[in-house]
Motif scaffolding. Sequence first.
Motif, PDB file in Angstrom:
ATOM      1  N   LYS A  17       0.842  -1.208   0.000  1.00  0.00           N
ATOM      2  CA  LYS A  17       0.000   0.000   0.000  1.00  0.00           C
ATOM      3  C   LYS A  17       0.869   1.247   0.000  1.00  0.00           C
ATOM      4  N   TYR A  20       2.541   1.729  -3.581  1.00  0.00           N
ATOM      5  CA  TYR A  20       1.627   2.224  -4.617  1.00  0.00           C
ATOM      6  C   TYR A  20       1.161   3.653  -4.334  1.00  0.00           C
ATOM      7  N   ARG A  21       1.085   4.029  -3.066  1.00  0.00           N
ATOM      8  CA  ARG A  21       0.739   5.411  -2.723  1.00  0.00           C
ATOM      9  C   ARG A  21       1.913   6.337  -3.029  1.00  0.00           C
ATOM     10  N   HIS A  27      -4.455   5.544  -4.062  1.00  0.00           N
ATOM     11  CA  HIS A  27      -4.984   5.573  -2.706  1.00  0.00           C
ATOM     12  C   HIS A  27      -5.951   4.416  -2.505  1.00  0.00           C
ATOM     13  N   VAL A  28      -6.091   4.002  -1.279  1.00  0.00           N
ATOM     14  CA  VAL A  28      -7.005   2.924  -0.934  1.00  0.00           C
ATOM     15  C   VAL A  28      -8.435   3.433  -1.052  1.00  0.00           C
ATOM     16  N   LEU A  38      -7.361  -0.189  -4.803  1.00  0.00           N
ATOM     17  CA  LEU A  38      -6.718   1.113  -4.973  1.00  0.00           C
ATOM     18  C   LEU A  38      -7.430   1.907  -6.061  1.00  0.00           C
TER      19      LEU A  38
END
Length: 155
Positions: A17, A20-21, A27-28, A38
Amino acid sequence: MKYGNSMLVVKDMEASKAFYRQVLGLHVTADLGANVILTGGLSLQTLESWAGFIQKDPAEIHFGGQADEQYFEEENFDAFLEKLAALPGIRYVHPVQEFPWGQRGVRFYDPDGHIIEVGESLKTVCRRFLDSGMTLEQIAQRMDVPLRMVKSLAR
C-alpha cells in the motif's frame, strides 16, 4: 461479460500500500483486510488469503515472473521520472527508453517483483510532436496510428 479489475498477490500488504501510494499516487478506496482496492481499480490480495482461495500452499506461489505488467500513463512524465529517481530502493527492469512510436516509458518492480510500466501519455507524445513542428499526418505516420486518433489526442 464485463472485465472487473486486476489483482496482485502481495507478501506484505502495508509495504505494498505504501509503495503504490508513494510511487504511483494510488490511494485505498476499500480496505477489506486481506484485499485492498486502490484508485483505478487495482486490487492487492495477501499471499495467505490467495493461497487459500486457490487451495495451494503459499510456498507454491512464485513471485517475480516476467510475463505481465501493470501499465500506467503519466501526463507529466519528466516530473514522474525525477520523483522516481529520488525514491530509494527502486529496482528497474530497464531505464527510460523511447519506443518506436515515440512514447517514452520506464519499467520497474514493485516490492513483490511485479513489473510496473509508466509511460508518457499518448496525448503528451502527440503534443510533443506538434510542438516540434510535425503535422497531424506526420504524427499519425510516426506513431503508426490512425489520423483520427491523432486528431483526438491533439484536442
